[in-house]
Design a protein around this motif. Structure first.
Motif, PDB file in Angstrom:
ATOM      1  N   ARG A  48      -5.644  44.849  35.084  1.00  0.00           N
ATOM      2  CA  ARG A  48      -5.153  43.737  34.289  1.00  0.00           C
ATOM      3  C   ARG A  48      -5.354  42.515  35.132  1.00  0.00           C
ATOM      4  NH1 ARG A  48      -3.564  48.299  32.749  1.00  0.00           N
ATOM      5  NH2 ARG A  48      -3.096  48.674  30.677  1.00  0.00           N
ATOM      6  N   GLY A  49      -6.135  42.681  36.118  1.00  0.00           N
ATOM      7  CA  GLY A  49      -6.401  41.508  37.024  1.00  0.00           C
ATOM      8  C   GLY A  49      -5.470  41.149  37.687  1.00  0.00           C
ATOM      9  N   LEU A  50      -4.314  41.554  38.002  1.00  0.00           N
ATOM     10  CA  LEU A  50      -3.173  41.430  38.923  1.00  0.00           C
ATOM     11  C   LEU A  50      -3.253  41.558  40.354  1.00  0.00           C
ATOM     12  CD1 LEU A  50      -0.377  42.654  36.448  1.00  0.00           C
ATOM     13  CD2 LEU A  50      -0.899  40.281  37.110  1.00  0.00           C
ATOM     14  N   VAL A  51      -4.221  42.375  40.850  1.00  0.00           N
ATOM     15  CA  VAL A  51      -4.696  42.707  42.018  1.00  0.00           C
ATOM     16  C   VAL A  51      -6.060  42.933  42.220  1.00  0.00           C
ATOM     17  CG1 VAL A  51      -2.563  43.575  42.773  1.00  0.00           C
ATOM     18  CG2 VAL A  51      -4.303  45.218  42.033  1.00  0.00           C
ATOM     19  N   LEU A  90      18.862  40.489  34.188  1.00  0.00           N
ATOM     20  CA  LEU A  90      18.217  38.932  34.165  1.00  0.00           C
ATOM     21  C   LEU A  90      18.075  38.560  35.883  1.00  0.00           C
ATOM     22  CD1 LEU A  90      17.609  36.714  32.493  1.00  0.00           C
ATOM     23  CD2 LEU A  90      19.950  35.865  32.727  1.00  0.00           C
ATOM     24  N   GLU A  91      19.007  38.788  36.657  1.00  0.00           N
ATOM     25  CA  GLU A  91      18.773  38.579  38.044  1.00  0.00           C
ATOM     26  C   GLU A  91      17.662  39.386  38.739  1.00  0.00           C
ATOM     27  OE1 GLU A  91      21.519  39.706  42.098  1.00  0.00           O
ATOM     28  OE2 GLU A  91      22.541  39.036  40.075  1.00  0.00           O
ATOM     29  N   GLU A  92      17.485  40.517  38.384  1.00  0.00           N
ATOM     30  CA  GLU A  92      16.283  41.311  38.871  1.00  0.00           C
ATOM     31  C   GLU A  92      15.140  40.581  38.398  1.00  0.00           C
ATOM     32  OE1 GLU A  92      15.738  43.381  41.122  1.00  0.00           O
ATOM     33  OE2 GLU A  92      17.928  43.682  41.585  1.00  0.00           O
ATOM     34  N   ILE A  93      14.757  40.084  37.267  1.00  0.00           N
ATOM     35  CA  ILE A  93      13.735  39.616  36.275  1.00  0.00           C
ATOM     36  C   ILE A  93      13.448  38.171  37.130  1.00  0.00           C
ATOM     37  CG2 ILE A  93      12.896  38.537  34.537  1.00  0.00           C
ATOM     38  CD1 ILE A  93      14.104  41.036  33.023  1.00  0.00           C
ATOM     39  N   ASN A  94      14.546  37.390  37.335  1.00  0.00           N
ATOM     40  CA  ASN A  94      14.478  36.261  37.920  1.00  0.00           C
ATOM     41  C   ASN A  94      13.962  36.323  39.503  1.00  0.00           C
ATOM     42  OD1 ASN A  94      14.873  34.413  35.848  1.00  0.00           O
ATOM     43  ND2 ASN A  94      17.145  34.649  36.187  1.00  0.00           N
ATOM     44  N   SER A  95      14.476  37.299  40.160  1.00  0.00           N
ATOM     45  CA  SER A  95      13.845  37.471  41.509  1.00  0.00           C
ATOM     46  C   SER A  95      12.407  37.872  41.579  1.00  0.00           C
ATOM     47  CB  SER A  95      14.790  38.720  42.099  1.00  0.00           C
ATOM     48  OG  SER A  95      16.121  38.307  42.402  1.00  0.00           O
ATOM     49  N   ALA A  96      11.848  38.567  40.523  1.00  0.00           N
ATOM     50  CA  ALA A  96      10.476  38.614  40.573  1.00  0.00           C
ATOM     51  C   ALA A  96       9.862  37.583  40.027  1.00  0.00           C
ATOM     52  CB  ALA A  96      10.277  39.847  39.493  1.00  0.00           C
ATOM     53  N   ALA A 100       6.711  35.261  44.700  1.00  0.00           N
ATOM     54  CA  ALA A 100       5.650  34.728  44.822  1.00  0.00           C
ATOM     55  C   ALA A 100       5.207  33.535  44.270  1.00  0.00           C
ATOM     56  CB  ALA A 100       4.378  35.797  44.613  1.00  0.00           C
ATOM     57  N   PRO A 101       4.483  32.747  45.208  1.00  0.00           N
ATOM     58  CA  PRO A 101       4.142  31.199  44.775  1.00  0.00           C
ATOM     59  C   PRO A 101       3.172  31.485  43.473  1.00  0.00           C
ATOM     60  CG  PRO A 101       2.807  31.841  46.624  1.00  0.00           C
ATOM     61  CD  PRO A 101       4.023  32.996  46.470  1.00  0.00           C
ATOM     62  N   HIS A 102       3.255  30.494  42.613  1.00  0.00           N
ATOM     63  CA  HIS A 102       2.351  30.482  41.447  1.00  0.00           C
ATOM     64  C   HIS A 102       1.249  29.521  41.461  1.00  0.00           C
ATOM     65  CE1 HIS A 102       4.126  33.455  38.747  1.00  0.00           C
ATOM     66  NE2 HIS A 102       5.281  32.804  38.999  1.00  0.00           N
ATOM     67  N   SER A 103       1.717  28.365  42.346  1.00  0.00           N
ATOM     68  CA  SER A 103       0.662  27.144  42.648  1.00  0.00           C
ATOM     69  C   SER A 103      -0.148  27.692  43.535  1.00  0.00           C
ATOM     70  CB  SER A 103       1.357  25.770  42.596  1.00  0.00           C
ATOM     71  OG  SER A 103       2.240  25.648  41.568  1.00  0.00           O
ATOM     72  N   PRO A 104      -1.573  27.600  43.395  1.00  0.00           N
ATOM     73  CA  PRO A 104      -2.453  27.837  44.536  1.00  0.00           C
ATOM     74  C   PRO A 104      -2.368  26.553  45.467  1.00  0.00           C
ATOM     75  CG  PRO A 104      -3.454  27.887  42.411  1.00  0.00           C
ATOM     76  CD  PRO A 104      -2.213  27.451  42.059  1.00  0.00           C
ATOM     77  N   MET A 130       4.213  41.114  40.253  1.00  0.00           N
ATOM     78  CA  MET A 130       5.646  41.210  39.692  1.00  0.00           C
ATOM     79  C   MET A 130       5.792  39.966  39.109  1.00  0.00           C
ATOM     80  SD  MET A 130       7.539  43.983  42.089  1.00  0.00           S
ATOM     81  CE  MET A 130       9.232  43.615  41.233  1.00  0.00           C
ATOM     82  N   SER A 131       5.709  38.886  39.972  1.00  0.00           N
ATOM     83  CA  SER A 131       5.824  37.211  39.511  1.00  0.00           C
ATOM     84  C   SER A 131       5.194  37.007  38.464  1.00  0.00           C
ATOM     85  CB  SER A 131       5.695  36.676  40.899  1.00  0.00           C
ATOM     86  OG  SER A 131       5.819  35.237  40.456  1.00  0.00           O
ATOM     87  N   ALA A 132       3.723  37.293  38.267  1.00  0.00           N
ATOM     88  CA  ALA A 132       2.937  37.133  37.108  1.00  0.00           C
ATOM     89  C   ALA A 132       3.542  37.763  35.861  1.00  0.00           C
ATOM     90  CB  ALA A 132       1.519  37.492  37.421  1.00  0.00           C
ATOM     91  N   ILE A 133       3.882  39.076  36.003  1.00  0.00           N
ATOM     92  CA  ILE A 133       4.331  39.949  34.879  1.00  0.00           C
ATOM     93  C   ILE A 133       5.837  39.316  34.543  1.00  0.00           C
ATOM     94  CG2 ILE A 133       5.479  42.064  34.192  1.00  0.00           C
ATOM     95  CD1 ILE A 133       3.379  43.319  36.484  1.00  0.00           C
TER      96      ILE A 133
END
Length: 194
Positions: A48-51, A90-96, A100-104, A130-133
């Protein structure tokens, strides 16, 4: 790579959050899990191009992704059923989401000049994935496609999908065929007993 017995449901190829939620299939007592080992989890993320190719995740990373899958399933289920989502989920999803940073970041190489790169060391590959998902889930649940989100009505299938038309009830033709065959058998049996 571990292959599941059903093709991807509608929407799973466009939304990695649906693909992760559907990465385990329960049929009666049988459980088929695309994330059943660190190697299969790595393959799933690579596909899925995530790693990147050549990545190798440990069991700790696999367990974290399986945990996120559980929370995604709960969030998708709550949305489809109209039930309230547990605050801890909801807290776990927000933690994910913020793991990780989204902005290069802007980088500079004297030989090639400026370029952008996501800053995540190899030990944080799973956080980036996990952040991307989680970002995909948040965009799905707050976007226009959320109205098409559904859960397969062919028991025991529990996969999620996006309806391609308003009356679609099943995640795949295989599930639809199974339900229609069961209905036909029930009608035939009812005729015989009457």
């Amino acid at each position: 790579m571990y292959e599941l017995p059903l093709p991807p449901s509608p929407g799973a190829e466009a939304h990695v959050s649906i693909a992760l939620a559907n990465s385990v299939i329960r049929t009666g007592n049988d459980v088929q899990d695309a994330l059943n080992s660190p190697e299969s989890t790595t393959d799933w993320l690579i596909a899925r191009g995530l790693v990147s190719d050549g990545s190798a995740l440990e069991s700790y990373c696999q367990n974290r992704l399986v945990g996120l899958r559980h929370h995604l399933q709960a969030a998708l289920s709550a949305y489809v059923s109209g039930e309230e989502l547990a605050p801890s989920t909801l807290e776990e999803i927000n933690s994910a989401l913020v793991a990780a940073p989204h902005s290069p970041l802007l980088r500079f190489n004297p030989e090639s000049g400026f370029f952008r790169e996501l800053a995540h060391p190899t030990t944080e590959l799973v956080e980036h994935a996990m952040s991307a998902i989680a970002e995909d889930l948040a965009a799905l649940l707050t976007g226009d496609e959320a109205a098409q989100l559904a859960r397969c009505e062919a028991e025991p299938c529990e996969r999620f999908f996006l309806r391609t038309h308003g009356r679609r009830q099943w995640c795949s033709t295989r599930c639809g065929d199974r339900v229609r065959a069961a209905r036909a058998y029930a009608r035939k049996r009812a005729l015989i007993t009457t």
